[in-house]
Design a protein around this motif. Sequence first.
Motif, mmCIF file in Angstrom:
data_model
loop_
_atom_site.group_PDB
_atom_site.id
_atom_site.type_symbol
_atom_site.label_atom_id
_atom_site.label_comp_id
_atom_site.label_asym_id
_atom_site.label_seq_id
_atom_site.Cartn_x
_atom_site.Cartn_y
_atom_site.Cartn_z
ATOM 1 N N ASP A 291 -9.577 0.503 -11.195
ATOM 2 C CA ASP A 291 -10.410 0.720 -10.012
ATOM 3 C C ASP A 291 -9.590 0.608 -8.741
ATOM 4 O O ASP A 291 -9.857 1.284 -7.753
ATOM 5 N N SER A 292 -8.604 -0.282 -8.768
ATOM 6 C CA SER A 292 -7.789 -0.569 -7.591
ATOM 7 C C SER A 292 -6.341 -0.711 -8.028
ATOM 8 O O SER A 292 -6.054 -1.037 -9.176
ATOM 9 N N GLU A 348 -7.457 4.483 1.232
ATOM 10 C CA GLU A 348 -7.675 4.112 -0.158
ATOM 11 C C GLU A 348 -8.199 5.308 -0.939
ATOM 12 O O GLU A 348 -9.031 6.072 -0.453
#
Length: 716
Positions: A291-292, A348
């Motif tokens: 996810d990150s 992001e």
Amino acid sequence: MTVPLASGQTRETFWQISHVEEVVFYFFAFAAVLAFGWGVYQRFARYTKGSEDWFDRTDQLGKRIAEAAKIVATNEKQFNRDLYGGLMHTFIMWGFLTLLIGTTIIGIDIDLWQKALGNEPFLSGAFYLSYSLVMDAMGLLFVVGIGMAIYRRYWVRNERLWGKHTSAEDDLFIWTLFLLGVGGYMVEGLRILGRGGGSESFPSFEIVSFVGWFTARVFQAIGISPDLAADIYPAMWWSHALLAFGFIALIPYAKPFHMISSFANVVARDEKAGKRLPSVPAALDAETGADSIDHFSWKEILDQDACTKCGRCSSVCPAKASGRNLDPRDVILDLKQYRENLDSGGEEKTIVADGGSSVIQAETMESCMSCMACMDACPVEIEHLKSFTRMNRQLTDMGEIQGPLQDVFQNVMQKGNTFGDPNRKRGDWTEKVDVDVPDAREEEVEYLWYVGDYPSFDERNKKVARSLATILDAADVSFGILFDDEKYDGNDIRRVGEEFLYIELAGHHVESFEDCDFEKIICTDPHSYNTFKNEYPEVDFEEFADDPMMPFEIEGFWNEDGDIDVLHWTQAVEELVPQLGLSGTELDYTVTYHDPCHLGRYNDEYEAPRELVKATGCDLHEMPRNRANSFCCGGGGGGLWMELEEETKPSEERLREALEDTEAGAGIEKFVVACPMCMTMYEDGRKTGGFEEDIEIVDVAELVVEAIGEKETAGL
């Protein structure tokens, strides 16, 4: 003017440099070291933002450091498949380290021994002469190594050195090293010339600095007098010093950081990387997806920093060679670039997705064959497959997987096998072999044979199963199978991201194994062999005791020692050759053998299949890419089930290599495999590539059963 020659065999470090300049020198030195230290601290502090790694990377730290030092010192990974590259890197590394050590010795002599302790210099006399000789010799190797690198990069333009992430930083790095090496000799040559009074007045002892001595002679030959050399010297000395300080200061912020991160990466390596994926209990407790960028473990982030852009992984990747959308180097460096952009305030993004502006495209991850060629070729122990699996888990969690792969998952969940056939038919292949195949659930056996999906359900691979049953019977050993209690092993669906289904399969099989009485497990498929040997032992089933979705009733792992002997069938049968009565003259085929990834690179088994082929009497010829350098068939990592665009199928490329590039060339009659997936991929490649009239695909077991005269018994 000419400076008088100092007495004694030594050198004056700050010759022609004033006291004020000396203070300035120390200021710049302190600033460079401070910038270096701060940069290194920031780098390692960044790793702490990554998630906890699944494996203990610091156990037996002393042993790890010693082994890493050996690997780095010998450059053994650099020499792998590339003698030129190995020599080049050895010259550069050892030359650089020697120059660094030599500079440190000067610092200790001047700053500690003389100034702090008030002693006479120890860098004099015989020690100085030895020092000068070694420094000049190793410095020359350094310059030669850099020259080799420049030649390969800019003259030959080695393809693997250029790519998406090639930048001016790479040019700056190599040319800075070149200028540091050559500049050092220029400074030395000016010093030797300037301290002498003429061609016959060079300090005779300085001849041990043979490169500097030669450089002084060259300067003299082009008309530079000793007085002019002394006048030029300070400017050259300062340019060399400032370049060195700039290089030191920038190490943590640019490509030279690999000198630190690569060693750290080797220290932290997992010797079973790839062949085992993150342990299941830990994976369920931690962030398993992507996810990150901070969901990547600190080791995976270190992998990104350790990459030197050498392109070795790209050059051996079968997906890239086949035209699939994958370059393993680019994946690692794309993640690094995104992380650095994000740390600098960038936008992001989604890490991996099917389409859109994600950092990595789903198609890229689908293209990976999990063959581990990239990891085997990497000189700094980057564990590509760990990061790739993390992103595959993310895609699976989001449901962004191909339809055929979803069908496979559904088949395994509902039927227990990848074919979607009723699992009660799993043992039907035994009806066409004229030997008794015992039920290991009902009687004690020496070998518990895990047959696998393809030998159980695929018509072509059923011949392999019948051959192996016949061989085991002929060797008069007790064996048995699980029939419908056997399910898919889970190896490849785990590598495409389906973790929970893998856990269910592992739990089912360990329960089944514990209910049987046997001595060893043998596997037809190297994929099964790998997951039973390297991955099932990682599952701590006690953590699932209260989970209603995982109703395991497992008292311990297989036996009291938490260990069991798992073999690929070729390893077991190799020991049975005397019982089979093979003389090594039964067959006269000219053959070549393909090393399956999961048997070879994954588990270092190269000889057992070859010994069996030789035991049949076949004339075995090796392909150029063999053993650890074998080229994947294309079926691993879910490739067997996916629909992928590619310019040339890996199986077609491999068959073409067998027919054209082996020593026997077109004389090869049979292409021998030891993996059911390889059998399937090469039978397909034989048809699509137009090789049906040129070569036959056979399993090692089919050669053996023919050699012992039992083809009819095996129903072949």
